[in-house]
Design an enzyme around this catalytic site. Structure first.
Site, PDB file in Angstrom:
ATOM      1  N   SER A  31       0.816  -1.213   0.000  1.00  0.00           N
ATOM      2  CA  SER A  31       0.000   0.000   0.000  1.00  0.00           C
ATOM      3  C   SER A  31       0.854   1.269   0.000  1.00  0.00           C
ATOM      4  O   SER A  31       2.022   1.259   0.414  1.00  0.00           O
ATOM      5  CB  SER A  31      -0.919   0.009   1.220  1.00  0.00           C
ATOM      6  OG  SER A  31      -1.706  -1.143   1.251  1.00  0.00           O
TER       7      SER A  31
HETATM    8  N1  SAH Z   1      -0.775  -4.371   3.874  1.00  0.00           N
HETATM    9  C1  SAH Z   1      -0.236  -4.938   2.679  1.00  0.00           C
HETATM   10  C2  SAH Z   1      -1.199  -4.743   1.547  1.00  0.00           C
HETATM   11  C3  SAH Z   1      -1.533  -5.997   0.936  1.00  0.00           C
HETATM   12  S1  SAH Z   1      -2.673  -5.906  -0.382  1.00  0.00           S
HETATM   13  C4  SAH Z   1       1.091  -4.303   2.347  1.00  0.00           C
HETATM   14  O1  SAH Z   1       1.275  -3.117   2.647  1.00  0.00           O
HETATM   15  O2  SAH Z   1       1.929  -4.951   1.736  1.00  0.00           O
HETATM   16  C5  SAH Z   1      -3.936  -7.000   0.242  1.00  0.00           C
HETATM   17  C6  SAH Z   1      -3.491  -8.396   0.543  1.00  0.00           C
HETATM   18  O3  SAH Z   1      -4.652  -9.144   0.901  1.00  0.00           O
HETATM   19  C7  SAH Z   1      -2.863  -9.167  -0.608  1.00  0.00           C
HETATM   20  O4  SAH Z   1      -1.604  -9.624  -0.200  1.00  0.00           O
HETATM   21  C8  SAH Z   1      -3.803 -10.340  -0.870  1.00  0.00           C
HETATM   22  O5  SAH Z   1      -3.156 -11.535  -1.240  1.00  0.00           O
HETATM   23  C9  SAH Z   1      -4.482 -10.485   0.485  1.00  0.00           C
HETATM   24  N2  SAH Z   1      -5.788 -11.136   0.469  1.00  0.00           N
HETATM   25  C10 SAH Z   1      -6.732 -11.144  -0.511  1.00  0.00           C
HETATM   26  N3  SAH Z   1      -7.823 -11.818  -0.104  1.00  0.00           N
HETATM   27  C11 SAH Z   1      -7.561 -12.246   1.171  1.00  0.00           C
HETATM   28  C12 SAH Z   1      -8.295 -12.989   2.137  1.00  0.00           C
HETATM   29  N4  SAH Z   1      -9.531 -13.438   1.899  1.00  0.00           N
HETATM   30  N5  SAH Z   1      -7.730 -13.244   3.333  1.00  0.00           N
HETATM   31  C13 SAH Z   1      -6.467 -12.805   3.611  1.00  0.00           C
HETATM   32  N6  SAH Z   1      -5.722 -12.093   2.733  1.00  0.00           N
HETATM   33  C14 SAH Z   1      -6.265 -11.816   1.533  1.00  0.00           C
END
Ligand code: SAH
Length: 204
Positions: A52
């Site tokens: 993000s």
């Molecule tokens: N906070 C993270 C942002 C990740 S983007 C950072 O700064 O790097 C959102 C993430 O949610 C992705 O890695 C994706 O794989 C995960 N995701 C998607 N669906 C999900 C679910 N049902 N449960 C857990 N994680 C999930």
């Protein structure tokens, strides 16, 4: 990044600013993006996901109003950057990531950087972690079409949910202060997050 993009854009929580000053964001992005690691922008990570934008990470963390010691559920570990910000704020973290690759990478990265007090789960986090509840805070780092009732019910009375809620392409960044009788809902800004795909999230 901290002076210009965070403090300069209105982030005031000194603990959040201090946390983000010490975390090496370049270690959370693929080598080809290291050069842009301190730009205020999301960047691609493995499995077609994104780390993000720093300003949004700061805004969400500030909205959680952490003082230390809280039990925090994070849904969507991704690169682990937001998890590291939480860990710097002395809270106990339960973080859930659906992608096997990302779950493995971020766990290894956060352990290598010496972060403790993190419980890692590789599963669908949209239903929360009922057996670990109640939490003082829940943070969704991917979008949800609506906030699942099962998730909110895992908050302690007075607990706070922060996350992007709304459409596939554009969402409201929402903060809910949860009370069993009546919750308060506030929209912090408009945002655009990758989706949380799961039983209580988006269906693919
Ligand atoms: N906070 C993270 C942002 C990740 S983007 C950072 O700064 O790097 C959102 C993430 O949610 C992705 O890695 C994706 O794989 C995960 N995701 C998607 N669906 C999900 C679910 N049902 N449960 C857990 N994680 C999930």
């Amino acid at each position: 990044m901290v002076a210009q993009d965070l403090r300069g854009r209105g982030i005031r929580d000194a603990r959040v600013l201090a946390a983000m000053s010490v975390i090496p964001r370049h270690q959370f992005v693929p080598p080809e993006y290291e050069f842009h690691a301190y730009d205020d922008t999301p960047l691609p990570i493995a499995d077609e996901q994104t780390i993000s934008q720093p300003y949004i990470v700061a805004l969400m963390t500030e909205a959680l109003q952490l003082t230390g010691g809280e039990r925090v559920l994070e849904i969507g570990t991704g690169s682990g950057y937001q998890t590291a910000v939480l860990a710097e704020l002395d809270v106990e973290i339960w973080t859930v990531e659906q992608s096997k690759i990302l779950a493995k990478q971020s766990k290894r990265r956060l352990e290598r950087l010496g972060y403790e007090s993190i419980h890692f789960f590789q599963s669908d986090g949209t239903a929360g972690l009922p057996y670990e509840a109640p939490f003082d805070r829940i943070l969704a780092t991917g979008s949800l079409p609506e906030i699942p009732g099962t998730l909110l019910s895992q908050l302690a009375d007075g607990g706070i949910f922060v996350g992007p809620v709304g459409g596939w392409h554009c969402q409201d960044l929402v903060r809910i202060v949860y009370h069993t009788d009546q919750s308060e809902r506030e929209v912090l800004c408009q945002c655009r997050f990758v989706p949380l795909i799961g039983e209580d999230g988006w269906h693919q």
